[in-house]
Structure formats: C-alpha cells, structure tokens
Write a protein that holds these residues in place. Structure first.
Motif, PDB file in Angstrom:
ATOM      1  N   VAL A 165       0.861  -1.178   0.000  1.00 22.81           N
ATOM      2  CA  VAL A 165       0.000   0.000   0.000  1.00 22.81           C
ATOM      3  C   VAL A 165       0.900   1.230   0.000  1.00 22.81           C
ATOM      4  O   VAL A 165       1.793   1.347   0.833  1.00 22.81           O
ATOM      5  CB  VAL A 165      -0.926   0.019   1.234  1.00 22.81           C
ATOM      6  N   TYR A 166       0.687   2.137  -0.943  1.00 20.19           N
ATOM      7  CA  TYR A 166       1.532   3.323  -1.054  1.00 20.19           C
ATOM      8  C   TYR A 166       0.955   4.462  -0.209  1.00 20.19           C
ATOM      9  O   TYR A 166      -0.211   4.836  -0.378  1.00 20.19           O
ATOM     10  CB  TYR A 166       1.638   3.782  -2.507  1.00 20.19           C
ATOM     11  N   PRO A 167       1.751   5.029   0.676  1.00 18.03           N
ATOM     12  CA  PRO A 167       1.265   6.105   1.548  1.00 18.03           C
ATOM     13  C   PRO A 167       1.171   7.438   0.815  1.00 18.03           C
ATOM     14  O   PRO A 167       1.581   7.572  -0.350  1.00 18.03           O
ATOM     15  CB  PRO A 167       2.323   6.151   2.652  1.00 18.03           C
ATOM     16  N   GLU A 168       0.642   8.433   1.508  1.00 21.28           N
ATOM     17  CA  GLU A 168       0.401   9.752   0.915  1.00 21.28           C
ATOM     18  C   GLU A 168       1.658  10.372   0.334  1.00 21.28           C
ATOM     19  O   GLU A 168       1.627  10.934  -0.767  1.00 21.28           O
ATOM     20  CB  GLU A 168      -0.200  10.685   1.968  1.00 21.28           C
ATOM     21  N   GLU A 169       2.785  10.288   1.050  1.00 20.51           N
ATOM     22  CA  GLU A 169       3.998  10.931   0.549  1.00 20.51           C
ATOM     23  C   GLU A 169       4.479  10.302  -0.756  1.00 20.51           C
ATOM     24  O   GLU A 169       5.022  10.991  -1.623  1.00 20.51           O
ATOM     25  CB  GLU A 169       5.109  10.889   1.601  1.00 20.51           C
ATOM     26  N   THR A 170       4.264   8.991  -0.912  1.00 20.13           N
ATOM     27  CA  THR A 170       4.636   8.328  -2.165  1.00 20.13           C
ATOM     28  C   THR A 170       3.771   8.825  -3.308  1.00 20.13           C
ATOM     29  O   THR A 170       4.275   9.160  -4.393  1.00 20.13           O
ATOM     30  CB  THR A 170       4.508   6.802  -2.019  1.00 20.13           C
ATOM     31  N   MET A 171       2.460   8.888  -3.091  1.00 16.82           N
ATOM     32  CA  MET A 171       1.557   9.319  -4.155  1.00 16.82           C
ATOM     33  C   MET A 171       1.814  10.776  -4.541  1.00 16.82           C
ATOM     34  O   MET A 171       1.811  11.135  -5.732  1.00 16.82           O
ATOM     35  CB  MET A 171       0.106   9.129  -3.729  1.00 16.82           C
ATOM     36  N   THR A 172       2.062  11.615  -3.553  1.00 20.61           N
ATOM     37  CA  THR A 172       2.339  13.025  -3.826  1.00 20.61           C
ATOM     38  C   THR A 172       3.600  13.174  -4.679  1.00 20.61           C
ATOM     39  O   THR A 172       3.632  13.942  -5.651  1.00 20.61           O
ATOM     40  CB  THR A 172       2.508  13.801  -2.506  1.00 20.61           C
ATOM     41  N   GLU A 173       4.630  12.411  -4.333  1.00 21.85           N
ATOM     42  CA  GLU A 173       5.883  12.499  -5.085  1.00 21.85           C
ATOM     43  C   GLU A 173       5.740  11.921  -6.487  1.00 21.85           C
ATOM     44  O   GLU A 173       6.313  12.448  -7.453  1.00 21.85           O
ATOM     45  CB  GLU A 173       6.997  11.780  -4.321  1.00 21.85           C
ATOM     46  N   LEU A 174       4.953  10.867  -6.651  1.00 22.69           N
ATOM     47  CA  LEU A 174       4.746  10.287  -7.980  1.00 22.69           C
ATOM     48  C   LEU A 174       4.033  11.274  -8.903  1.00 22.69           C
ATOM     49  O   LEU A 174       4.361  11.377 -10.092  1.00 22.69           O
ATOM     50  CB  LEU A 174       3.952   8.987  -7.875  1.00 22.69           C
ATOM     51  N   VAL A 175       3.052  11.985  -8.369  1.00 28.03           N
ATOM     52  CA  VAL A 175       2.389  13.015  -9.179  1.00 28.03           C
ATOM     53  C   VAL A 175       3.387  14.101  -9.565  1.00 28.03           C
ATOM     54  O   VAL A 175       3.418  14.567 -10.708  1.00 28.03           O
ATOM     55  CB  VAL A 175       1.183  13.617  -8.431  1.00 28.03           C
ATOM     56  N   ALA A 176       4.227  14.496  -8.625  1.00 30.19           N
ATOM     57  CA  ALA A 176       5.230  15.535  -8.900  1.00 30.19           C
ATOM     58  C   ALA A 176       6.207  15.082  -9.984  1.00 30.19           C
ATOM     59  O   ALA A 176       6.588  15.879 -10.860  1.00 30.19           O
ATOM     60  CB  ALA A 176       5.993  15.873  -7.619  1.00 30.19           C
ATOM     61  N   ILE A 177       6.598  13.824  -9.964  1.00 28.48           N
ATOM     62  CA  ILE A 177       7.499  13.303 -10.995  1.00 28.48           C
ATOM     63  C   ILE A 177       6.814  13.349 -12.353  1.00 28.48           C
ATOM     64  O   ILE A 177       7.422  13.749 -13.361  1.00 28.48           O
ATOM     65  CB  ILE A 177       7.930  11.864 -10.651  1.00 28.48           C
ATOM     66  N   ALA A 178       5.549  12.946 -12.395  1.00 23.73           N
ATOM     67  CA  ALA A 178       4.806  12.995 -13.658  1.00 23.73           C
ATOM     68  C   ALA A 178       4.727  14.428 -14.193  1.00 23.73           C
ATOM     69  O   ALA A 178       4.912  14.674 -15.392  1.00 23.73           O
ATOM     70  CB  ALA A 178       3.405  12.419 -13.461  1.00 23.73           C
ATOM     71  N   GLU A 179       4.472  15.378 -13.311  1.00 28.38           N
ATOM     72  CA  GLU A 179       4.410  16.783 -13.733  1.00 28.38           C
ATOM     73  C   GLU A 179       5.766  17.253 -14.252  1.00 28.38           C
ATOM     74  O   GLU A 179       5.842  17.936 -15.289  1.00 28.38           O
ATOM     75  CB  GLU A 179       3.979  17.648 -12.549  1.00 28.38           C
ATOM     76  N   ASP A 180       6.841  16.877 -13.572  1.00 30.32           N
ATOM     77  CA  ASP A 180       8.166  17.362 -13.936  1.00 30.32           C
ATOM     78  C   ASP A 180       8.636  16.846 -15.297  1.00 30.32           C
ATOM     79  O   ASP A 180       9.366  17.540 -16.007  1.00 30.32           O
ATOM     80  CB  ASP A 180       9.194  16.971 -12.863  1.00 30.32           C
ATOM     81  N   CYS A 181       8.234  15.621 -15.644  1.00 28.74           N
ATOM     82  CA  CYS A 181       8.698  15.069 -16.932  1.00 28.74           C
ATOM     83  C   CYS A 181       7.607  15.069 -17.997  1.00 28.74           C
ATOM     84  O   CYS A 181       7.796  14.523 -19.087  1.00 28.74           O
ATOM     85  CB  CYS A 181       9.270  13.666 -16.743  1.00 28.74           C
ATOM     86  N   GLY A 182       6.466  15.690 -17.702  1.00 24.29           N
ATOM     87  CA  GLY A 182       5.393  15.794 -18.692  1.00 24.29           C
ATOM     88  C   GLY A 182       4.647  14.495 -18.928  1.00 24.29           C
ATOM     89  O   GLY A 182       4.024  14.316 -19.980  1.00 24.29           O
TER      90      GLY A 182
END
Length: 366
Positions: A165-182
C-alpha cells in the motif's frame, strides 16, 4: 502484434483438467456475496422497460457518475464509466501515449501483467522499476528512470501481486514526478476497500492535470462479471478518453450500472469492513501455514494476494502445474509478474478453502 498473452487462463484451464480436486488460488473472483442492493437494483430495473432498456449515455448513467463524483470529491464531468477497471486503464494509457509526449511507460516489477501487455498493444515501450522486498515503490527510483520520453507512470495501490500500500507521501511524489517530466500518472486503485494498514492514499488527494485514477466495483462488491468501472480524467484527457471509449464500446451495460448505483446508495460500511476482516484472517491463516512449510513470503498490507517462495522450487509455469497435480493447489507462477519475483508464486486468498490450501502446501514441502 507483439504483446504478452496473459497466463492466468492457462493455469486455470490446467487446474480444471486435473484428475484431482484443486483449490483455485489463481483468479481474483471474490467468493463472498454481493451487497443486497445489487439484486434489488436488478429487480427494479427489470420492471422499468421501454426507454430504460435502450442505450445509456456513452460516458455512463448521469446519476451514477454524480454518485461516484460525490464520493471521490471530483466533478461529474471528470468521470467516465467503463467496462471494468481494465478499460479505464486502457483509456488512460492510450490518452497518455496519444499526446506525442513520449512512448515510454514506467511500470513496477513485479507487475500485474496486463499493464505491459496493454502498453505494447498501444505502441508504447514498458520499462520496469523494481520495488523493495516489501513491495513498496521508492519514488526516487521512479525519478531516476523518468525522462522526456516517459509518457506514463502506472501504479497499483493496494498492489497486485505484492499487497503493498503506497502512503500519501509516495503518491504526492509520484504526481510531482509525472508533472516534472510531462508524463501522466495512472493510479489503479481497484483494491482501495481492502487496505489493512490504514496507509492507503488515493492519487486524487493531489490536484493535478497529470494524473488519472481508475477503479471498479468488481472486487469491492464481488461483481466481477458486471464489468462496471470508471476513470477520473483531467480536462485535457477527457475528450480523447470519451471518444476512444465510444468508438470501442459505444457504451456500457445499463442494467449493470443501474444495479451498482442502487448498491452504492444502500450498502453500509459494515459490508466492506466485514469482507476486509475476512481477508485479514485468511492472510493470518495462510501465512502461519507458510511458516510451517519453511517458505519466505510477503505479508500484504492490502488487496488479497500473498507471494511466497519455496526453497529449490522456483515460480515457473512447470512448477505451478506440479503444485496443481501433486498438492492440489493452483497459484500463479512468479515469472508471470516480471523478473524480480521469478522464484515466487502468487496466491489469491478469495477462497473459503484457504486453511485446506495452506495445509496442502505445508505437507507438499515437508
């Protein structure tokens, strides 16, 4: 067309043809009853007739989309009702790859094999990011592999096959990575009702134009045959997803959607809690028996799968067939899910015979 052929049906067919009784721990079909609202909704629908037997709106019944949107705190316009989470994931990957923003799709290893299969079917190139021993995904490992050619990052939480189960900090960072690389983060959350840890966090907790969340009622309501799922899409991807959905399916099943809507409105939290408790007890029973067999295993934080490794008995298709023939237990070989768990097997705990299956495995590996 070069894409993987899923091996689930091969194992199930082999088990069905066996000369002995076999406990099915392959399929993800819940063995408990659907909520009463499903049958009530179907009976009510049967009496409607006329216009109510015709096509529903392509994107799904308006009232069902409103109900989903209210529960997920999103606008109804963002919701597309699909033929299961499988189609929702297909639409999300297609939308990500159709943007001419790269061809690479980052996937975990181990991974549910439909994801790399869909990626190749859509012309994408899958790349793997290994998870840790507990199945957790380190966002730093994703960031290290993400680049300008990354079209999508696909995650599944709670996870099949590891139970992580992925916690909040993991999901937040994954979204940020997606935003950073388009890229587009595609978060498949079909097992969200089966979180034993309390750590589950939906990607919907981050407002972003770079994330799609998919889900379905197949597991949570024990209605895998109804094929009612949904995707929640950001504005820039909605039209493409709706168009592809319409061209491929026209629309989904009206009676199935009607029944799901009734069940959503009438089912209390105790239904979901009881099934979650049932699975937690099965996990304990099964892993206790794995201790007796000397196996190494993962204790899931969510979903309903346990991965196990038996010394000198790698997770190949041949050994899966041997477990069927000699132990009377059907599980999925680890090689199906990627490279990092090739020595393991995955067992689905959606059977009332968990205790018997665990005993058979312990006796086989004595």
């Amino acid at each position: 067309m070069n894409y993987e052929t899923p091996q689930f049906f091969r194992v199930m067919q082999y088990a069905a043809a066996a000369d002995r009784d076999v406990i099915d721990m392959v399929s993800g079909n819940p063995d408990w009853e659907a909520p009463a609202g499903i049958a009530e909704g179907l009976h009510e629908y049967a009496d409607l007739g006329g216009a109510d037997y015709q096509y529903p709106p392509s994107e799904g019944l308006a009232e069902l989309r409103k109900e989903i949107a209210a529960r997920r705190n999103v606008e109804p316009e963002s919701v597309i009702v699909t033929n299961g989470a499988g189609e929702a994931n297909h639409l999300a990957l297609a939308a990500a790859l159709d943007r001419d923003a790269g061809s690479e799709v980052l996937l975990t290893d181990p991974v549910y094999p439909y994801y790399p299969g869909k990626t190749r079917l859509l012309g994408g190139v899958p790349r793997s990011v290994p998870v840790d021993n507990d199945g957790r995904l380190d966002p730093a490992a994703v960031r290290e592999r993400a680049n300008s050619d990354t079209a999508a990052i696909v995650v599944n939480t709670p996870n099949n096959p590891t139970g992580a189960v992925y916690p909040e900090e993991t999901m937040t960072e994954l979204v940020a990575i997606a935003e950073d690389c388009g890229a587009v983060l595609v978060s498949d959350e079909v097992y969200d009702h089966f979180d034993f840890s309390g750590d589950f966090s939906s990607a919907l907790g981050v407002d972003s134009a770079h994330r799609v969340v998919t889900n379905s009622f197949s597991k949570s309501m024990a209605i895998t045959g109804f094929r009612v799922g949904y995707g929640i899409f950001p504005p820039a991807l909605r039209d493409a997803a709706r168009t592809r959905h319409m061209l491929a399916n026209v629309t989904g099943s009206r009676p199935a959607q009607y029944a799901v809507l009734e069940a959503l409105r009438s089912t209390d939290r105790e239904y979901y809690a009881a099934n979650r408790d049932r699975l937690e007890k099965r996990v304990a029973t099964f892993t206790d028996a794995l201790d007796d067999s000397g196996a190494e295993y993962t204790t899931p934080d969510g979903a309903f799968y346990v991965m196990a490794r038996f010394a000198g008995f790698p997770g190949t298709m041949a050994n899966a067939e041997r477990l069927i023939d000699e132990a009377g237990v059907a599980g999925m070989p680890g090689e199906t899910f990627g490279e990092t768990r090739e020595d393991w097997f995955r067992f689905a705990l959606v059977t009332p015979d968990v205790t018997n299956a665990a005993r058979r495995l312990a006796e086989f590996f004595e």
